[in-house]
Design a protein around this motif. Sequence first.
Motif, mmCIF file in Angstrom:
data_model
loop_
_atom_site.group_PDB
_atom_site.id
_atom_site.type_symbol
_atom_site.label_atom_id
_atom_site.label_comp_id
_atom_site.label_asym_id
_atom_site.label_seq_id
_atom_site.Cartn_x
_atom_site.Cartn_y
_atom_site.Cartn_z
ATOM 1 N N PHE A 315 40.950 41.644 40.513
ATOM 2 C CA PHE A 315 40.218 41.343 39.285
ATOM 3 C C PHE A 315 38.864 41.289 39.497
ATOM 4 N N ASP A 316 37.992 41.500 38.357
ATOM 5 C CA ASP A 316 36.496 41.354 38.537
ATOM 6 C C ASP A 316 35.942 40.427 39.263
ATOM 7 N N LEU A 317 36.637 39.009 38.980
ATOM 8 C CA LEU A 317 35.971 37.850 39.595
ATOM 9 C C LEU A 317 37.157 36.930 39.792
ATOM 10 N N SER A 318 37.486 36.391 40.879
ATOM 11 C CA SER A 318 38.280 35.388 40.910
ATOM 12 C C SER A 318 37.709 34.214 41.648
ATOM 13 N N LEU A 319 37.956 32.848 41.055
ATOM 14 C CA LEU A 319 37.593 31.608 42.077
ATOM 15 C C LEU A 319 38.809 31.055 42.169
ATOM 16 N N ILE A 320 39.106 30.886 43.627
ATOM 17 C CA ILE A 320 40.180 30.268 44.224
ATOM 18 C C ILE A 320 39.912 28.930 44.734
#
Length: 320
Positions: A315-320
């Motif tokens: 994805f464009d941006l992922s916060l995990i």
Amino acid sequence: MTGVQTCALPISDTCELEGRLEQTLAMPFDLERGPLLRVAAVKCGNTQALAVAMHHIIGDLWSLIIFVRELQEAYVAVCNGRQWEPQRPKHSYGEFVSEEEEFLRGPRAVENASYWRQQLDGVKVFALPTDRPRPPQLCFDGQMFPFRFGDGVASQLRRVAAAHEVTVYNLMLAAFSVFLHLLAGADDFVVGTPVSGRTHPRWLNVVGYFDNVLPIRVRIEKRERFSELLRAVRETLVDAFERQEYPFLSIVEAVHPPRVSNRSPIFDVMYAHRQSFDDEREAIAAFALGRSGILTQFADMTFESRHVKRSATQFDLSLI
């Protein structure tokens, strides 16, 4: 379905060690011929490294935890001169697939499809500000920036969540949504969030891809207090989790969003809040997620996790 690759490296060549580990994890899988599980043992002087790569089509994070736990048990048995006998689960992944197919033919699936169509009606494309034109095709190139909250920040987050009677997951998703709002200027967008899909205890010891993704629509009103956004996100999460058995691919088919070659369907931003495990599974999960400096014991050997650079993202941006 399994493949084992071993190699030996010169004592001083730690850079090549890192490169070999990165190469093992980045190597594409052949879905037709396999293997879909790749294990590489790499030796560099007195340092030995083990890299494990599993394609998502055969397993998820929970499956990897099961695999490493059983590898641990097998190694301990061999060290003690015993033959390891794996405990076969009472249920199979095939049973899960059959139950899911039966669910999709039933009335609950009809209600779920109706809910998701209504929930995602009229949602707009979320466009992050970028420093270059968007490529015409999804290329999945990306980088990971690892960071961790300190214990003090984590404690404050738990206190704030408790004060507002929400989970830390709820709080973090709301805070991340505010960040996205400030970053892109959007006030109505969708954030994808993964769920384990193991909604019944009988699936806890089964290897397979159970994960599902829920598209969470967030609406941020002008002059809205953060506490009001927290409540709105909580209500959306509760409704979505009540329908988490409905597969994301079926949501896409029900919503039928406009499809373009350079975007993922429905959302391009992900928030993944990993659940807490017991101490044993917590260490293995940290290994799987690429956290450095986590120790776990294999009989007479101590394993320490290493962060391996990854150059791909879904994805464009992922916060995990």
